[in-house]
Design a protein around this motif. Structure first.
Motif, PDB file in Angstrom:
ATOM      1  N   ARG A  66      38.897  27.719  31.974  1.00 22.56           N
ATOM      2  CA  ARG A  66      39.010  28.635  33.216  1.00 22.56           C
ATOM      3  C   ARG A  66      37.568  28.841  33.924  1.00 22.56           C
ATOM      4  N   PHE A  67      36.520  29.084  32.846  1.00 24.35           N
ATOM      5  CA  PHE A  67      35.184  29.230  33.566  1.00 24.35           C
ATOM      6  C   PHE A  67      34.245  28.028  33.352  1.00 24.35           C
ATOM      7  N   THR A  68      33.465  27.710  34.252  1.00 25.91           N
ATOM      8  CA  THR A  68      32.489  26.527  34.362  1.00 25.91           C
ATOM      9  C   THR A  68      31.028  27.268  34.600  1.00 25.91           C
ATOM     10  N   ILE A  69      29.861  26.865  33.433  1.00 28.92           N
ATOM     11  CA  ILE A  69      28.673  27.186  33.537  1.00 28.92           C
ATOM     12  C   ILE A  69      27.938  26.239  34.247  1.00 28.92           C
ATOM     13  N   SER A  70      27.091  26.235  35.174  1.00 33.27           N
ATOM     14  CA  SER A  70      26.374  25.222  35.804  1.00 33.27           C
ATOM     15  C   SER A  70      24.761  25.744  36.020  1.00 33.27           C
ATOM     16  N   ARG A  71      23.742  24.817  36.140  1.00 31.63           N
ATOM     17  CA  ARG A  71      22.361  25.290  36.224  1.00 31.63           C
ATOM     18  C   ARG A  71      21.921  24.461  37.171  1.00 31.63           C
ATOM     19  N   GLN A  81      31.397  29.710  37.443  1.00 32.89           N
ATOM     20  CA  GLN A  81      32.524  29.855  38.356  1.00 32.89           C
ATOM     21  C   GLN A  81      33.454  30.128  37.457  1.00 32.89           C
ATOM     22  N   MET A  82      34.392  31.134  37.873  1.00 35.57           N
ATOM     23  CA  MET A  82      35.348  31.915  37.002  1.00 35.57           C
ATOM     24  C   MET A  82      36.732  31.697  38.024  1.00 35.57           C
ATOM     25  N   ASN A  83      37.660  30.921  37.451  1.00 33.96           N
ATOM     26  CA  ASN A  83      38.877  30.749  37.930  1.00 33.96           C
ATOM     27  C   ASN A  83      40.013  31.194  37.076  1.00 33.96           C
ATOM     28  N   ASN A  84      41.320  31.470  37.883  1.00 36.98           N
ATOM     29  CA  ASN A  84      42.154  31.930  37.007  1.00 36.98           C
ATOM     30  C   ASN A  84      41.801  33.381  36.096  1.00 36.98           C
ATOM     31  N   LEU A  85      41.313  34.288  36.989  1.00 40.09           N
ATOM     32  CA  LEU A  85      40.918  35.328  36.340  1.00 40.09           C
ATOM     33  C   LEU A  85      42.024  36.258  35.882  1.00 40.09           C
ATOM     34  N   LYS A  86      41.699  36.842  34.524  1.00 33.68           N
ATOM     35  CA  LYS A  86      42.689  37.909  33.971  1.00 33.68           C
ATOM     36  C   LYS A  86      42.100  39.162  33.983  1.00 33.68           C
ATOM     37  N   PRO A  87      42.991  40.339  33.724  1.00 27.68           N
ATOM     38  CA  PRO A  87      42.573  41.578  33.764  1.00 27.68           C
ATOM     39  C   PRO A  87      41.761  41.840  32.538  1.00 27.68           C
ATOM     40  N   GLU A  88      41.831  40.936  31.720  1.00 22.86           N
ATOM     41  CA  GLU A  88      41.082  41.186  30.224  1.00 22.86           C
ATOM     42  C   GLU A  88      39.711  40.533  30.409  1.00 22.86           C
ATOM     43  N   ASP A  89      39.145  39.841  31.626  1.00 18.83           N
ATOM     44  CA  ASP A  89      37.984  39.537  31.836  1.00 18.83           C
ATOM     45  C   ASP A  89      37.169  40.499  32.839  1.00 18.83           C
ATOM     46  N   ALA A 105      14.255  37.043  24.681  1.00 15.26           N
ATOM     47  CA  ALA A 105      15.396  37.106  25.404  1.00 15.26           C
ATOM     48  C   ALA A 105      15.464  38.148  26.453  1.00 15.26           C
ATOM     49  N   ASN A 106      15.619  37.594  27.705  1.00 11.81           N
ATOM     50  CA  ASN A 106      15.316  38.459  29.035  1.00 11.81           C
ATOM     51  C   ASN A 106      16.958  38.616  29.536  1.00 11.81           C
ATOM     52  N   TRP A 107      17.227  39.786  30.266  1.00 12.02           N
ATOM     53  CA  TRP A 107      18.433  40.254  30.810  1.00 12.02           C
ATOM     54  C   TRP A 107      18.437  40.863  32.329  1.00 12.02           C
ATOM     55  N   GLY A 108      19.580  40.420  32.909  1.00  9.13           N
ATOM     56  CA  GLY A 108      19.585  40.836  34.129  1.00  9.13           C
ATOM     57  C   GLY A 108      20.292  42.263  34.082  1.00  9.13           C
ATOM     58  N   GLN A 109      20.450  42.980  35.348  1.00  4.35           N
ATOM     59  CA  GLN A 109      20.755  44.295  35.461  1.00  4.35           C
ATOM     60  C   GLN A 109      22.295  44.575  35.385  1.00  4.35           C
ATOM     61  N   GLY A 110      22.975  43.319  35.522  1.00  8.40           N
ATOM     62  CA  GLY A 110      24.471  43.138  35.356  1.00  8.40           C
ATOM     63  C   GLY A 110      25.275  43.273  36.720  1.00  8.40           C
ATOM     64  N   THR A 111      26.181  42.686  36.582  1.00 11.33           N
ATOM     65  CA  THR A 111      27.468  42.876  37.784  1.00 11.33           C
ATOM     66  C   THR A 111      28.519  43.228  37.398  1.00 11.33           C
ATOM     67  N   GLN A 112      29.258  43.791  38.061  1.00  7.06           N
ATOM     68  CA  GLN A 112      30.725  44.287  37.600  1.00  7.06           C
ATOM     69  C   GLN A 112      31.564  43.416  38.144  1.00  7.06           C
ATOM     70  N   VAL A 113      32.530  43.065  37.317  1.00 12.58           N
ATOM     71  CA  VAL A 113      33.698  41.940  37.605  1.00 12.58           C
ATOM     72  C   VAL A 113      35.025  42.707  37.240  1.00 12.58           C
ATOM     73  N   THR A 114      35.764  43.050  38.256  1.00 12.63           N
ATOM     74  CA  THR A 114      37.134  43.875  37.979  1.00 12.63           C
ATOM     75  C   THR A 114      38.268  43.006  38.385  1.00 12.63           C
ATOM     76  N   VAL A 115      39.429  42.936  37.689  1.00 11.11           N
ATOM     77  CA  VAL A 115      40.244  41.845  37.845  1.00 11.11           C
ATOM     78  C   VAL A 115      41.644  42.757  37.598  1.00 11.11           C
ATOM     79  N   SER A 116      42.276  42.828  38.996  1.00 13.77           N
ATOM     80  CA  SER A 116      43.488  43.799  38.932  1.00 13.77           C
ATOM     81  C   SER A 116      44.789  43.040  38.651  1.00 13.77           C
ATOM     82  N   SER A 117      45.712  43.439  37.866  1.00 15.41           N
ATOM     83  CA  SER A 117      46.872  42.849  37.700  1.00 15.41           C
ATOM     84  C   SER A 117      47.880  43.066  38.799  1.00 15.41           C
TER      85      SER A 117
END
Length: 117
Positions: A66-71, A81-89, A105-117
């Protein structure tokens, strides 16, 4: 140090798609692996996907197919790339970049992903 800026999160219905981006700056010459982790409320942060400088990828079982990472090494950017997203994502998604000099290890600040059913 490496600075990471994420973008692309948001609200989407189940079955929909989102594309996350993470741009790196700073000590980018020593970045090896870049990846995405996520943390849902009340749960531990978990690896979603990772990609090495050589292009090898690794995915959590829950997102395989469902997901594909690229660089884009020229732009120091990693995508998810996130396809066929589910509420549990639903979670906060964090970009990560591991440097070899120094070993860190370096980290970003984060981004919210919300999947509604």
């Amino acid at each position: 140090q490496v600075q990471l800026v994420e973008s692309g999160g948001g609200l989407v219905q189940a079955g929909g798609s989102l594309r996350l981006s993470c741009a790196a700056s700073g000590n980018i010459l020593y970045i090896n692996t870049m990846g995405w982790h996520r943390q849902a409320p009340g749960k531990q942060r978990e690896l979603v996907a990772a990609i090495t400088r050589a292009g090898s990828t690794n995915y959590a079982d829950s997102v395989k197919g469902r997901f594909t990472i690229s660089r884009d090494s020229a732009k120091n950017t990693v995508f998810l790339q996130m396809n066929n997203l589910k509420p549990e994502d639903t979670a906060v998604y964090y970009c990560n970049a591991d440097t070899i000099v120094p070993k860190r290890a370096n980290w970003g600040q984060g981004t919210q992903v919300t999947v509604s059913s």
